[in-house]
Design a protein around this motif. Structure first.
Motif: not given
Length: 196
Positions: A109, A112, A127
């Motif tokens: 995460a 991202l 996300v």
């Protein structure tokens, strides 16, 4: 999978990557396709569009070049927590429990969101990670899974504040999957079967 329905609605018509297309991920993929999304899958299974092992940083980073145009949203339905009462664990098993869910999911995460090492989520995208009802449920068989879920919830609450690039970070806690409840020796009332 009530929480997933809300996430799916907000993604209608988008380009979405689902990491972990198993039980819960399979249902998310099905719902996203019904809403007209373009869906890519990434998983350790060969049947996925892209092979990824979240334990392996290079494998996660390879998703960027594999999808050069990026995606609007990523849904992470991967990671595994261990079931069993506290006496089942030794130091190694306890660590592996967190490595398999909390560490792999939160690291993916953050990669991202930051978009530096892994350029995949477009600016203003999102996300979403799957946490779990175990974060708020008391069960003798769930010390490991509840710790993972509660930690992921806390990660999302804190990391989602003013996230870079206008990225939204969400956590959803889907209804318990029947097969998960059975594996944990829990009642299966009010559970849903895994995606077929």
């Amino acid at each position: 999978l009530g929480s997933q329905v809300l996430v799916v609605r907000s993604m209608a018509g988008s380009d979405v990557l689902v990491i972990g297309a198993g039980n819960i991920g399979g249902e998310v993929v099905r719902q996203l396709l019904e809403k007209g999304c373009t869906v890519h899958t990434a998983d350790i299974a060969d049947s996925a569009d892209f092979k990824v092992n979240m334990h392996d940083l290079d494998s996660v980073l390879a998703l960027g070049p594999a999808i050069p145009g990026g995606v609007d949203h990523v849904v992470i339905c991967a990671g595994h927590s261990s079931f069993g009462d506290i006496s089942r664990f030794d130091g190694k098993a306890w660590y592996e429990n967190f490595h398999n869910k909390l560490l792999c999911v939160s690291r993916t995460a953050l990669l991202l969101i930051n978009g530096k090492e892994l350029k995949l989520v477009r600016d203003g995208g999102s996300v979403t990670i799957t946490s779990g009802l175990a974060a708020r449920t008391t069960s003798r068989s769930w010390p490991a899974i509840s710790a993972n879920c509660a930690a992921l919830d806390a990660f999302v609450r804190c990391a989602g504040i003013g996230a870079p690039r206008g990225i939204r970070l969400n956590a959803v806690a889907p209804t318990t999957v029947t097969e998960t409840a059975e594996a944990a020796g829990q009642p299966t009332e009010n559970t849903v079967p895994r995606a077929g």
